[in-house]
Write an enzyme that holds these catalytic residues in place. Structure first.
Site, PDB file in Angstrom:
ATOM      1  N   GLU A   1       1.757   2.014  -5.357  1.00 14.99           N
ATOM      2  CA  GLU A   1       1.762   3.460  -5.158  1.00 14.99           C
ATOM      3  C   GLU A   1       1.281   4.228  -6.394  1.00 14.99           C
ATOM      4  O   GLU A   1       1.763   5.321  -6.695  1.00 14.99           O
ATOM      5  CB  GLU A   1       3.162   3.935  -4.747  1.00 14.99           C
ATOM      6  CG  GLU A   1       3.619   3.369  -3.406  1.00 14.99           C
ATOM      7  CD  GLU A   1       4.962   3.923  -2.959  1.00 14.99           C
ATOM      8  OE1 GLU A   1       5.769   4.309  -3.828  1.00 14.99           O
ATOM      9  OE2 GLU A   1       5.207   3.957  -1.751  1.00 14.99           O
TER      10      GLU A   1
ATOM     11  N   GLU B   1       4.463  -0.270   4.181  1.00  9.46           N
ATOM     12  CA  GLU B   1       5.858   0.190   4.214  1.00  9.46           C
ATOM     13  C   GLU B   1       6.062   1.202   5.336  1.00  9.46           C
ATOM     14  O   GLU B   1       5.593   2.328   5.252  1.00  9.46           O
ATOM     15  CB  GLU B   1       6.260   0.836   2.873  1.00  9.46           C
ATOM     16  CG  GLU B   1       6.302  -0.125   1.703  1.00  9.46           C
ATOM     17  CD  GLU B   1       6.862   0.523   0.444  1.00  9.46           C
ATOM     18  OE1 GLU B   1       7.524   1.585   0.563  1.00  9.46           O
ATOM     19  OE2 GLU B   1       6.644  -0.038  -0.643  1.00  9.46           O
TER      20      GLU B   1
END
Length: 531
Positions: free
Chosen positions: A127, A196
């Site tokens: 991320e 995710e």
């Protein structure tokens, strides 16, 4: 618990296990490695292999994960010239060294799919796209370096970078979110991967229990595959527990249950686990058409649509979606009427019969009840093995007893002093109060004012607790302002500073959340002892 958890996931229709690799759990000090106990990475992957399942290995080595310091070892902070996750040589050197160590370990054990093993994808960084701009050009250079370094490891399976908006070929960018059906990878030749899908959320101390309905999770998954998704992963499918002092945040609870399909204790959470199991089965019935067919889209109304997968052999699968989140709809598809509940997807593996609708939960609900258990040893059997618990009580004196570890005029930073070896640091001093002090005569009390960058503290005067204060998961700094009881003569003031996990997103400065600014109104404190 690993074999049982893996089997329970497989029983739920999962065919792949995804896991981080926790750098701070494996490299306890520079060059000193640990892969025992619950950090036995090879054993974990081989259990997955024995279950005839696949593995996605998210090496990172920054993982975030509400884990202490995001999985990066604290010792790395103290190496001169280090800026985490940036184009600085000390960080890149140690990151590459650890990444190479893990990759070489996997190669030796023949665990990559290119060697016949279960690992089908590997991830570098995590991320970083959210934070790259904070580092300016150094961030761009670091992201490019990380990708090239990973590809050069030559593992024979693709590398991924989740939530990275400028991944260089051949690294695949992926999506993390509650919904990823509208996500598109950089290149049309790349698969659409969802690393995710959050079935719940983590808990913070003092915060509410998060909840995401089973129907909404199933809707998001069905929509993802309806819109051409290739790989989907739940974060978390099993939540588990942060043992020891591994919970970060700060203020993340030791319970990392995440309201996942398999709960913290390893039990199926129904109806969520059962509902998603039915969903997985329905999607797998569409496998041939999804892998071989061409996708076409058909409008069925203002907020209703069908996506059809069909190939030359006659195989056909359809997803009928109603994106209206309030109203049920009846639609006509291929001359047949279908009822679509609000915010739902119907799956038709043969383009005719609905085998599953995301809003219709048929799985049985279940709750876990905590039942009191007598764990005290009985008189007949004072030492009854696992049933008996031996309790010991230790009462700590407020402040420092014996010799202080060091004495310093002024304050030291909690974390830089303890280097994350403990959550606690005592700040103590003494103050002489003249018997003619006005507040002793008029019954008023002086005020202790503490302005702290976090996380929590207890304030003592003459070994009596005067009060406590803390920040919270969204705002770690706090202010403590309270009258305290002082007497004529010598008074001992002691502050117990406490940390509640280190930052897990370290583009922020994690070293600015600890007590530095204490002052007492109208009185000067000097010569603080600290332990």
């Amino acid at each position: 618990m690993w074999p049982g958890l893996v089997q329970k996931a497989k029983e739920g229709g999962v065919n792949t296990i995804e896991s981080y690799v926790f750098w701070n759990g494996h490299e306890l000090s520079p060059g000193k490695y640990y892969f025992g106990g619950r950090f036995n990475l090879v054993k974990f992957i081989k259990i997955i292999q024995q279950a005839r399942m696949y593995m996605i290995l998210r090496i990172g080595p920054f993982v975030a994960a509400e884990y202490n310091y995001g999985g990066i070892p604290v010792w790395l902070h103290y190496i001169p010239g280090t800026v985490f996750r940036n184009d600085t040589e000390p960080f890149k050197y140690h990151m590459q060294k650890f990444m190479t160590l893990i990759v070489d370990m996997m190669k030796r054990e023949k665990l990559f799919a290119s060697q016949g093993g279960p690992i089908i994808l590997a991830q570098v960084e995590n991320e970083y796209g959210y934070y790259e701009s904070f580092y300016g050009e150094g961030g761009k250079r670091y992201a490019l370096w990380a990708a090239k370094m990973a590809v050069a490891q030559n593992i024979g399976v693709p590398w991924i970078m989740c939530q990275q908006f400028d991944t260089p070929d051949p690294v695949i960018n992926t999506c993390n979110s509650f919904y990823c059906d509208q996500f598109t990878p950089h290149s049309p030749s790349m698969p659409k991967i969802w690393t995710e899908n959050w079935p719940g959320w983590f808990k913070t101390f003092g915060g509410r229990d998060p909840h995401r309905p089973s129907e909404d999770i199933a809707f998001s998954v069905a929509r993802f595959f309806q819109k051409g998704g290739s790989v989907h992963n739940y974060y978390m499918y099993h939540g588990g527990t942060n043992f020891g002092r591994t919970a970060g945040g700060p203020f993340i609870t030791t319970s990392y249950d995440y309201e996942a399909p398999i709960d913290e204790y390893g039990l199926p959470r129904n109806p969520k686990w059962g509902h998603l199991k039915e969903l997985h089965g329905a999607i797998k019935l569409c496998e041939h058409a999804l892998l071989n067919g061409e996708r076409s889209n058909l409008s069925l109304g203002s907020s209703q649509e069908a996506d059809v997968y069909a190939d030359s052999s006659g195989a056909c699968a359809a997803f009928l979606a109603n994106m209206d989140d309030k109203n049920d709809k009846t639609v006509v598809f291929r001359n047949v009427s279908y009822h679509l509940p609000a915010w739902s997807v119907s799956i038709l593996p043969d383009c005719k019969k609905v085998v599953f609708n995301t809003a219709n939960v048929r799985a049985q609900s279940s709750t876990v009840e905590m039942v009191p258990e007598n764990l005290q040893p009985s008189e007949a059997s004072p030492d009854n093995g696992s049933k008996g618990l031996k309790w010991e009580v230790f009462k700590e004196i407020a402040g420092i007893w014996g010799e202080a570890d060091f004495v310093k005029s002024g304050f030291v930073d909690h974390i830089n002093t303890t280097k994350d070896t403990t959550d606690y640091l005592w700040y103590t001093t003494s103050i002489i109060v003249n018997e003619n002090e006005e507040f002793l005569k008029n019954g008023s009390r002086p005020v202790l004012l503490i302005e702290s960058k976090g996380h929590a503290l207890h304030a003592f005067a003459n070994q009596e607790l005067q009060g406590s204060a803390s920040g919270n998961g969204t705002h770690p700094p706090f202010k403590y302002k309270n009258p305290i009881s002082l007497k004529a003569g010598k008074n001992e003031i002691a502050l117990l500073s406490m940390t509640v996990g280190l930052q897990c997103s370290i583009f922020q400065n994690p070293w600015c959340y600890f007590p530095r600014c204490f002052r007492m109104q109208d009185h000067f404190m000097n010569g603080w002892e600290q332990e």
